[in-house]
Design a protein around this motif. Structure first.
Motif, PDB file in Angstrom:
ATOM      1  N   ASN A   1       0.802  -1.223   0.000  1.00  0.00           N
ATOM      2  CA  ASN A   1       0.000   0.000   0.000  1.00  0.00           C
ATOM      3  C   ASN A   1       0.842   1.284   0.000  1.00  0.00           C
ATOM      4  OD1 ASN A   1      -2.525   1.205  -0.172  1.00  0.00           O
ATOM      5  ND2 ASN A   1      -2.629   1.544   2.020  1.00  0.00           N
TER       6      ASN A   1
ATOM      7  N   PRO B   1      -1.551  -3.680  -8.726  1.00  0.00           N
ATOM      8  CA  PRO B   1      -0.514  -2.640  -8.649  1.00  0.00           C
ATOM      9  C   PRO B   1      -0.092  -2.156 -10.042  1.00  0.00           C
ATOM     10  CG  PRO B   1       0.031  -4.496  -7.230  1.00  0.00           C
ATOM     11  CD  PRO B   1      -1.155  -4.913  -8.054  1.00  0.00           C
ATOM     12  N   VAL B   2       0.198  -0.877 -10.132  1.00  0.00           N
ATOM     13  CA  VAL B   2       0.651  -0.279 -11.389  1.00  0.00           C
ATOM     14  C   VAL B   2       2.177  -0.230 -11.369  1.00  0.00           C
ATOM     15  CG1 VAL B   2       0.679   1.846 -12.750  1.00  0.00           C
ATOM     16  CG2 VAL B   2      -1.431   1.118 -11.622  1.00  0.00           C
TER      17      VAL B   2
ATOM     18  N   ASP C   1       2.954   1.618  -7.975  1.00  0.00           N
ATOM     19  CA  ASP C   1       1.859   2.128  -7.139  1.00  0.00           C
ATOM     20  C   ASP C   1       1.041   0.938  -6.658  1.00  0.00           C
ATOM     21  OD1 ASP C   1      -0.280   3.328  -5.917  1.00  0.00           O
ATOM     22  OD2 ASP C   1      -0.712   4.712  -7.561  1.00  0.00           O
ATOM     23  N   THR C   2       1.273   0.550  -5.398  1.00  0.00           N
ATOM     24  CA  THR C   2       0.539  -0.589  -4.841  1.00  0.00           C
ATOM     25  C   THR C   2      -0.719  -0.149  -4.102  1.00  0.00           C
ATOM     26  OG1 THR C   2       1.840  -0.619  -2.801  1.00  0.00           O
ATOM     27  CG2 THR C   2       2.636  -1.985  -4.620  1.00  0.00           C
ATOM     28  N   THR C   3      -1.040   1.156  -4.192  1.00  0.00           N
ATOM     29  CA  THR C   3      -2.295   1.618  -3.602  1.00  0.00           C
ATOM     30  C   THR C   3      -3.461   1.266  -4.513  1.00  0.00           C
ATOM     31  OG1 THR C   3      -2.191   3.844  -4.576  1.00  0.00           O
ATOM     32  CG2 THR C   3      -1.133   3.530  -2.425  1.00  0.00           C
ATOM     33  N   GLN C   4      -3.163   0.836  -5.731  1.00  0.00           N
ATOM     34  CA  GLN C   4      -4.183   0.429  -6.693  1.00  0.00           C
ATOM     35  C   GLN C   4      -4.179  -1.089  -6.813  1.00  0.00           C
ATOM     36  OE1 GLN C   4      -4.201   2.643 -10.377  1.00  0.00           O
ATOM     37  NE2 GLN C   4      -2.920   4.225  -9.473  1.00  0.00           N
ATOM     38  N   SER C   5      -5.298  -1.641  -7.231  1.00  0.00           N
ATOM     39  CA  SER C   5      -5.379  -3.078  -7.428  1.00  0.00           C
ATOM     40  C   SER C   5      -5.860  -3.360  -8.839  1.00  0.00           C
ATOM     41  CB  SER C   5      -6.339  -3.694  -6.419  1.00  0.00           C
ATOM     42  OG  SER C   5      -6.366  -5.084  -6.564  1.00  0.00           O
TER      43      SER C   5
ATOM     44  N   ARG D   1       3.476   4.048  -2.786  1.00  0.00           N
ATOM     45  CA  ARG D   1       3.997   4.415  -4.105  1.00  0.00           C
ATOM     46  C   ARG D   1       5.510   4.495  -3.976  1.00  0.00           C
ATOM     47  NH1 ARG D   1       1.237   9.752  -4.722  1.00  0.00           N
ATOM     48  NH2 ARG D   1       1.784   9.631  -2.539  1.00  0.00           N
TER      49      ARG D   1
END
Length: 100
Positions: free
Chosen positions: A21, A43-44, A37-41, A23
């Protein structure tokens, strides 16, 4: 190791660490940037120079050493081969994640 290989390795390591969670930016100087960016699912992972919670700056050869276990990130940091900007706590979490 080139930027694409580093990107693939990072992608594999990130996939094994749910709950990070954050960046993270890996800055390899002239060789390029890997932004995660692991705050997105899901991860980007890309090569954008975006704002991050922590930025790790080192040579690709040093990074390859982290992944294969021949270079200790803590020693690299103390010797100036690895620079950390931002959350030191997050950098320590990444240390455990990336080591070979």
């Amino acid at each position: 190791m080139n930027l694409d290989e580093a990107t693939n390795q990072i992608n594999q390591k990130i996939a094994q660490s749910p709950g990070l969670n954050a960046r993270v930016k890996f800055n390899f100087g002239d060789d390029g940037i890997v932004f995660v960016d692991t705050t997105q699912s899901p991860p980007v992972v890309n090569h954008d120079d975006a704002d991050a919670d922590v930025t790790l700056t080192c040579a690709l050869a040093t990074f390859a050493g982290f992944l294969n276990g021949s270079q200790d990130p803590n020693i690299a940091f103390m010797m100036g081969k690895l620079k950390v900007a931002g959350s030191m706590g997050l950098a320590l979490k990444l240390n455990a994640l990336l080591e070979g």
